[in-house]
Design an enzyme around this catalytic site. Structure first.
Site, PDB file in Angstrom:
ATOM      1  CB  VAL B 119      23.429  28.138  16.145  1.00 22.11           C
ATOM      2  CG1 VAL B 119      24.706  28.309  16.944  1.00 22.11           C
ATOM      3  CG2 VAL B 119      22.921  26.700  16.213  1.00 22.11           C
ATOM      4  CD  GLU B 120      17.869  25.145  15.314  1.00 20.33           C
ATOM      5  OE1 GLU B 120      16.670  25.152  15.014  1.00 20.33           O
ATOM      6  OE2 GLU B 120      18.460  24.111  15.726  1.00 20.33           O
TER       7      GLU B 120
END
Lengths: 516, 310
Positions: B119-120
């Site tokens: 999710v980064e």
């Protein structure tokens, strides 16, 4: 044989010395490493002590310090592990102790982390309790405030806590009645603070217990002790090795010294012996030279005798003749005069012979310039009677009549006489119709050379290379001294800087007198 | 043994008397490798590190916003949301570990984690390395500094070195600690006194005013966030570590709103109130909270020097 031994012992000595040096360097490294590891171990002990101090202090603190200490201890243990691996320390006790230490370290770090959070909580809740206590009618003695744990413990162990709870309930009811919300809130806070303090204090006790169980200090001591005993063993081993090597070096040096001493003594003895022998030889040589000279003198005397016999006979005959004529009174004046002249002539002839020999015998005191042809003539003159007696024909061939050199003529004469005599002796063993000696005086590459060649059979091939050795002779006992050719060579080399060479020819020998 | 105890006791008694400041100013001569840091800076601002070339480290760590991004949760590739408030990169070198749960033991380890977080940046290290290897400039610069050129370790090392340079020294409070007593106003000084007296300093101490221990969130009152974050438990898997988080640094705190690991506290005042209630178990007046807030605002330091250089 002896040098072989010496080389081996020297090699062994070198190997042992190398071993000694290697061991010395090795032990030096080991001491350095052991010093290093020991220092690191002590460092861990020191850091651990700091940590122990820090986790006893529950008054709140700057956790940077203790955090730094834990990372330092982690780093140092890693370093020790690396050092131990790099130094190939395979001691099982050390490795086991190190593993135990590493395990303990992980637990220790967990304890420190837990301690930090507990410390903060305990510190805060304790302070809160102290602050709130008067508000809820609990008196904490002033002296008790100093020692943190004792106060809280007394607080917890006494019935006070129960009282507080009872009061809390009571107050709660009261408060609802009185709607004193803030008061309830304070009591509620106090209870919660004490509750939190209590639960966390138990946690602190637990981690303290755990910390004691880990006994990190003991683990370090174990590692230190096993390391030290290992170290001592290794050092002792190294020391013994070095001792043995040193001893071997000393022993070898001693052996080597003794050997060298012996060798030296043998050398000295040898030197003495050689000197002695040389002196003896020299003496013998002198004697032989004397003998050879005497022999030559003898030769000469016989030659003179030979030459004198004829005129002496003639004089004697003249004398007899004169006395006969006188007794018969037939002596005429004229006859007397003739006889006198004849005798005078004969005596002069004899005197001349003496002169010739005298010239030969008289040693030349200094080097003079002389003609080679003259020398050869003189020698031939001396030897003539003998040569004629032996039916030896002598031819002299001189391409350049004026070759002259500077040197000792008499020495050269001796050499030539020697060669003539040898030829003469050689002819005695032969039955030849024609005996000859050819003498050539020549220049080869501007070096004057006298060649004396005969046809007396030459020298057998197997002794060719021995003829110039002293005392070597093929002549029968009493005749040869074995020194003639040796002396001749000696004269040529030392007095003329020249040479004497032998070459075999068809049915004879050729000697070359090389003059430089 | 008795003597040791006596010594200890006396030591404990003397300790408070020494009145040692529990907070230390940031040293002015902190060390880092400039060459590596410059390379790390370039990497930090490069979106190439992410899967779709949209996210750089600097996307969520904005220097002007105190090294965080002003959001409760950061947005990664494809608009995906994270589940933790982005912590500041500033002064991170003084933390005992990185990430809220201390899952990265140091900055080098931390620097690579967002790259592979789905999710980064949603990328993999191998892809990043091959991407960087295609870039001639990176290739040249890496080879200038590292013998083995672009590798995982060297990538981490360069970013670590840049992060080491991200230090904000000389805050007004640091100046005060160094002896300039007049730098702080009376209100701020009182705020500091309250900060100490009420035990904030028990956890927020040391050079980074925090960052040197893990602490439970919800000491006096249980606190569970919406996502039920377990904190350090995720790393150690030990039940006693549930809801434990790394105590964050308070440096530049005025700039890093929203607060807490879940970003639920929108402003400083509310956060102080929350902390007093949940963590300290005390009651403070509005004025006192106000004073503490004004003290916390003195912790803003100077912008890192490496950001000036171009």
């Amino acid at each position: 044989m002896r040098s072989y031994k010496t080389i081996i012992s020297a090699l062994l000595l070198a190997v042992i010395s190398f071993g000694l040096i290697y061991n010395l360097i090795n032990i030096n490294n080991k001491i350095k490493n052991s010093f290093h590891i020991n220092r690191e171990l002590t460092e861990i002990k020191m850091i651990n002590r700091d940590i122990e101090f820090a986790i006893l202090d529950t008054n709140g603190q700057n956790y940077d310090a203790i955090t730094e200490k834990t990372s330092m201890i982690k780093f140092t243990v890693l370093h020790i592990k690396k050092d131990i691996q790099e130094n190939n320390i395979n001691n099982r006790d050390i490795i086991e102790n190190l593993e135990e230490l590493e395990e303990a370290l992980i637990k220790k770090i967990e304890i420190v982390e837990e301690f930090k959070s507990l410390d903060a909580i305990l510190n805060n809740t304790y302070k809160n309790c102290l602050k709130i206590a008067p508000l809820v009618d609990i008196k904490i003695e002033e002296k008790d405030k100093i020692v943190f744990r004792e106060v809280m413990l007394s607080l917890l162990s006494s019935n006070k806590i129960k009282q507080i709870f009872d009061k809390h309930k009571l107050n709660k009811i009261k408060s609802i009645q009185r709607k004193l919300y803030s008061n309830i809130k304070i009591i509620d806070l106090f209870i919660r603070n004490i509750e939190v303090y209590r639960t966390h204090f138990i946690k602190l006790q637990n981690i303290n217990k755990k910390n004691r169980e880990i006994n990190f200090d003991k683990k370090i001591d174990n590692l230190i002790n096993t390391y030290i005993s290992y170290d001592e063993k290794i050092l002792l081993y190294s020391k013994v090795t070095i001792g043995v090597f040193a001893l071997l070096v000393i022993v070898f040096l001693f052996i080597y010294y003794k050997l060298a001493y012996k060798l030296n003594k043998i050398n000295e003895n040898l030197k003495e012996t050689i000197e002695h022998e040389v002196n003896k030889n020299r003496e013998k040589e002198k004697q032989l030279l004397q003998q050879s000279k005497l022999a030559q003198m003898g030769d000469m005397v016989s030659m003179i005798a030979h030459q004198w016999r004829q005129p002496l006979n003639a004089i004697s005959a003249t004398g007899i003749n004169l006395s006969l004529l006188s007794s018969m009174n037939m002596l005429e004046d004229k006859k007397v005069q003739e006889s006198g002249e004849f005798i005078q002539e004969q005596t002069q002839k004899m005197s001349k012979t003496i002169d010739t020999f005298m010239n030969f015998v008289k040693p030349a005191k200094e080097a003079k310039e002389f003609k080679l042809s003259h020398t050869v003539d003189a020698v031939t003159q001396i030897m003539r009677t003998q040569l004629v007696n032996h039916n030896i024909k002598v031819t002299i061939e001189s391409k350049d009549k004026d070759i002259s050199i500077v040197g000792y003529e008499d020495l050269l004469e001796q050499v030539i006489i020697n060669l003539f005599a040898n030829a003469r002796d050689a002819f005695e063993e032969q039955t030849l119709e024609e005996k000859y000696i050819n003498i050539t005086i020549d220049m080869k590459n501007s070096i004057p050379i006298i060649t004396i060649e005969d046809n007396a059979g030459g020298i057998p091939k197997d002794i060719e290379d021995k003829i110039f050795n002293p005392y070597f002779t093929t002549k029968e006992q009493g005749k040869g001294t074995g020194i003639g050719l040796y002396m001749s060579m000696d004269i040529m080399k030392k007095s003329f800087g020249g040479d004497l060479r032998y070459k075999a020819t068809d049915g004879g020998s050729r000697f070359e007198i090389v003059l430089k | 043994m008795f003597k040791l105890k006596l010594l200890l006791l006396s030591l404990l008694l003397i300790y408070p008397l020494l009145a040692v400041e529990l907070i230390k100013p940031i040293p002015l001569d902190f060390k880092y490798n400039k060459e590596k840091a410059e390379l790390g800076k370039k990497l930090f601002f490069d979106t190439k590190l992410s899967r779709d070339n949209t996210i750089a480290c600097a996307t969520c760590h904005i220097m002007e916003l105190g090294g965080a991004d002003g959001e409760a949760y950061s947005t990664g590739v494809d608009g995906l949301k994270g589940n933790m408030n982005s912590p500041t990169v500033l002064n991170a070198r003084y933390n005992l570990a990185q990430m809220w749960d201390g899952s990265a033991k140091d900055l080098a380890e931390q620097s690579l984690m967002p790259i592979e977080n789905p999710v980064e940046m949603g990328n993999t290290i191998d892809v990043v390395i091959s991407t960087l290897k295609k870039d001639k400039l990176y290739k040249k610069e890496f080879q200038k500094i590292y013998v083995d050129g672009i590798t995982k370790d060297n990538l981490a090392d360069a970013i670590e070195e840049f992060e080491k340079a991200l230090v904000t020294p000389n805050s007004r409070f640091d100046q005060y600690l160094r002896g300039s007593k007049d730098v702080l106003t009376q209100k701020e000084k009182e705020g500091y006194r309250l900060f100490k007296e009420n035990g904030c300093i028990s956890c927020h101490n040391g050079i980074n005013i925090g960052g040197n221990l893990y602490q439970k969130l919800g000491i006096l009152k249980t606190y569970v966030d919406k996502l039920n974050s377990q904190g350090r438990f995720n790393v150690t898997k030990k039940s006693r570590d549930k809801y434990y988080f790394k105590v964050p640094s308070l440096r530049n705190i005025s700039k890093t709103a929203p607060y807490l690991h879940d970003g639920t506290q929108k402003n400083l005042h509310d956060t102080i109130e929350f902390m007093i209630d949940y963590q300290l178990g005390m009651i403070l007046t509005e004025q006192e909270i106000d004073k503490i807030e004004s003290f916390l605002k003195t912790l803003d330091g100077e912008a890192p020097k490496i950001m000036d250089l171009k």
